[in-house]
Enzyme design. Structure first.
Site, PDB file in Angstrom:
ATOM      1  N   THR A   1       0.287-136.114  59.388  1.00 41.96           N
ATOM      2  CA  THR A   1      -0.477-135.785  58.187  1.00 41.96           C
ATOM      3  C   THR A   1      -0.189-134.363  57.719  1.00 41.96           C
ATOM      4  OG1 THR A   1      -2.191-137.348  58.765  1.00 41.96           O
ATOM      5  CG2 THR A   1      -2.854-135.598  57.291  1.00 41.96           C
TER       6      THR A   1
ATOM      7  N   THR B   1      -1.611-136.282  64.484  1.00 37.73           N
ATOM      8  CA  THR B   1      -2.664-136.090  65.486  1.00 37.73           C
ATOM      9  C   THR B   1      -2.917-137.315  66.365  1.00 37.73           C
ATOM     10  OG1 THR B   1      -4.360-136.687  63.873  1.00 37.73           O
ATOM     11  CG2 THR B   1      -3.855-134.340  64.111  1.00 37.73           C
TER      12      THR B   1
HETATM   13  N1  ASP Z   1      -2.001-141.012  61.392  1.00 37.27           N
HETATM   14  C1  ASP Z   1      -1.596-139.625  61.339  1.00 37.27           C
HETATM   15  C2  ASP Z   1      -0.520-139.363  62.356  1.00 37.27           C
HETATM   16  O1  ASP Z   1      -0.821-139.226  63.525  1.00 37.27           O
HETATM   17  C3  ASP Z   1      -2.762-138.765  61.609  1.00 37.27           C
HETATM   18  C4  ASP Z   1      -2.480-137.296  61.569  1.00 37.27           C
HETATM   19  O2  ASP Z   1      -1.381-136.805  61.550  1.00 37.27           O
HETATM   20  O3  ASP Z   1      -3.447-136.578  61.591  1.00 37.27           O
HETATM   21  O4  ASP Z   1       0.627-139.276  62.018  1.00 37.27           O
END
Ligand code: ASP
Length: 323
Positions: free
Chosen positions: A12, A88
C-alpha cells in the site's frame, strides 16, 4: 551524513487510491520517489525498486532474494543502514526472515503504510521518513531487523499486525515496542536479546500451518502429510494442547519423519508441556513434538522453513526453537 539505501518491494505504501471507484492498486509512478527532497542536507538516500508486489504476493523465495540483495549491497557498498518498504499483510514474515538470514550490525528497518499515498491521513511518507531516521541512528545498530510504523520501533521477532485497518496495527503483544520516535528524536527503552542467524542458500521446504479448534480431528493433519510437506506448525490450544482426536494423525506425521512445531493460538504466552491428558502438552512432547518459545504461527513457519534447510532431525531442530 549517513548513507541509507531504501529498497522498495511494493504494498500500500507504493499504491494509489482511484478516487472514482475507491479501489487501491499499484501505481507505475512510485509516489515515494520524491522522498530525497525531504532529507536534503541530513542523509544521502539511494533507492532501489526490487519488487512492485502487494505483500500477499510475496513468497519465501522473494524474501531470500531480498535478503541476498541486502547482503550484497552491504558487502559491496558503504551504506550505514537499509530501509525496506513492504506491504503490511506479510511484512512481519519478511522482517522475521531477514532477521534470521542476515548477519549484520547495521540497522535494517522494515516499514509500510495502512493508507495509500493519495488517501486522507496517508501514513506512508511519514513512516518512511521515520524509518530513515531510525536507520540513521547509531543506537539502532546490532538490534536485529526492526519494524518502524506509527512512531514505534518493534523487533521483527515480536511484532505482528493486529488490526485490518488501524494505523496503529503493528504491536508486539506481551513485550511492547523497544523504542519510540518523535518528530525530533529516536528513543530506545528496551535492550534486545541476542538472536541466531541462518545464512541459508535456498528456501525450498514446504511447511504447513494449521490452527487448532474445539472438536478438531486429524483430517487437516493427514491431508497436509499426504500432500507432501516437509514440516508442520500447529497453533495449539492454550498452553500447547490439542483435542485427543488429533493424536493419531500427529503420531503418523512424526513417524513419517515430518517435524511438527507447536505454538499457541493465544495472543500472548509460551507453550509448555503442562497437561498430561490425551492430547495434552506432556503427551505431545513425549511423542516428539517441538515446542516453540513464544513465536506466532506464521513466524514459527518461517523459522521451520529456514531450519529445515539445515536439518530435519527433531533433536537438532528443538534447540533452535527454544529462544
Ligand atoms: N494488502 C496490502 C499489502 O500488504 C496492505 C498494505 O500494504 O498495507 O500489500
Amino acid at each position: 551524513m549517513k548513507r541509507i539505501l531504501i529498497i522498495h518491494t511494493g504494498g500500500t505504501i507504493s499504491m494509489k487510491e482511484n478516487k472514482e471507484t475507491g479501489e487501491v492498486n499499484t501505481d507505475d509512478n512510485h509516489p515515494l520517489e520524491e522522498i530525497s527532497s525531504f532529507l536534503v542536507g541530513t542523509t544521502i538516500i539511494e533507492d532501489e525498486f526490487l519488487f512492485h508486489l502487494p505483500s500477499p504476493h510475496i513468497r519465501p523465495d522473494h524474501m531470500l532474494m531480498l535478503g541476498r540483495f541486502i547482503h550484497e549491497k552491504l558487502v559491496k557498498e558503504k551504506f550505514d543502514g537499509i530501509v525496506i518498504t513492504h506491504g503490511t499483510d506479510t511484512l512481519e514474515e519478511t522482517a522475521y526472515f531477514l532477521d534470521l538470514f542476515l548477519q549484520t550490525k547495521k540497522p535494517i528497518i522494515v516499514t509500510g503504510a495502512m493508507r495509500s499515498s493519495n488517501e486522507i491521513g496517508s501514513d506512508g511518507l511519514y513512516n518512511l521518513l521515520t524509518a530513515i531516521r531510525v536507520a540513521s541512528c547509531d543506537e539502532a545498530q546490532d538490534k536485529g531487523v526492526l519494524v518502524v510504523m506509527n512512531d514505534e520501533i518493534h523487533t521483527a521477532r515480536n511484532v505482528t499486525k493486529t488490526s485490518t485497518s488501524n494505523v496503529a496495527t503493528f504491536q508486539s503483544p506481551q513485550y511492547g515496542p523497544i523504542g519510540i520516535t518523535t518528530k525530533k528524536d529516536v528513543f530506545f527503552h528496551h535492550k534486545t536479546t541476542s538472536h541466531d542467524s541462518y545464512p541459508i542458500q535456498q528456501i525450498s521446504k514446504k511447511v504447513a500451518l494449521i490452527k487448532a479448534y474445539a472438536g478438531m480431528d486429524g483430517i487437516l493433519i493427514d491431508a497436509a502429510r499426504t500432500g507432501g510437506i516437509d514440516g508442520m506448525v500447529i497453533e495449539a490450544l492454550g498452553q500447547g494442547n490439542l483435542p485427543p482426536e488429533t493424536v493419531g494423525a500427529i503420531k503418523e506425521t512424526i513417524q513419517a519423519g515430518i517435524p511438527i512445531v507447536l505454538v499457541s493460538r493465544c495472543y500472548q504466552g509460551i507453550v509448555q508441556d503442562t497437561y498430561s491428558y490425551e492430547g495434552g502438552g506432556r503427551q505431545l512432547r513425549d511423542m516428539g513434538v517441538i515446542f516453540a518459545n513464544g513465536l506466532t504461527g506464521p513466524k514459527a513457519r518461517i523459522k521451520l522453513m529456514v531450519a529445515l534447510e539445515m536439518t530435519n532431525n527433531p533433536i537438532e531442530l528443538s534447540p533452535m526453537f527454544s529462544y
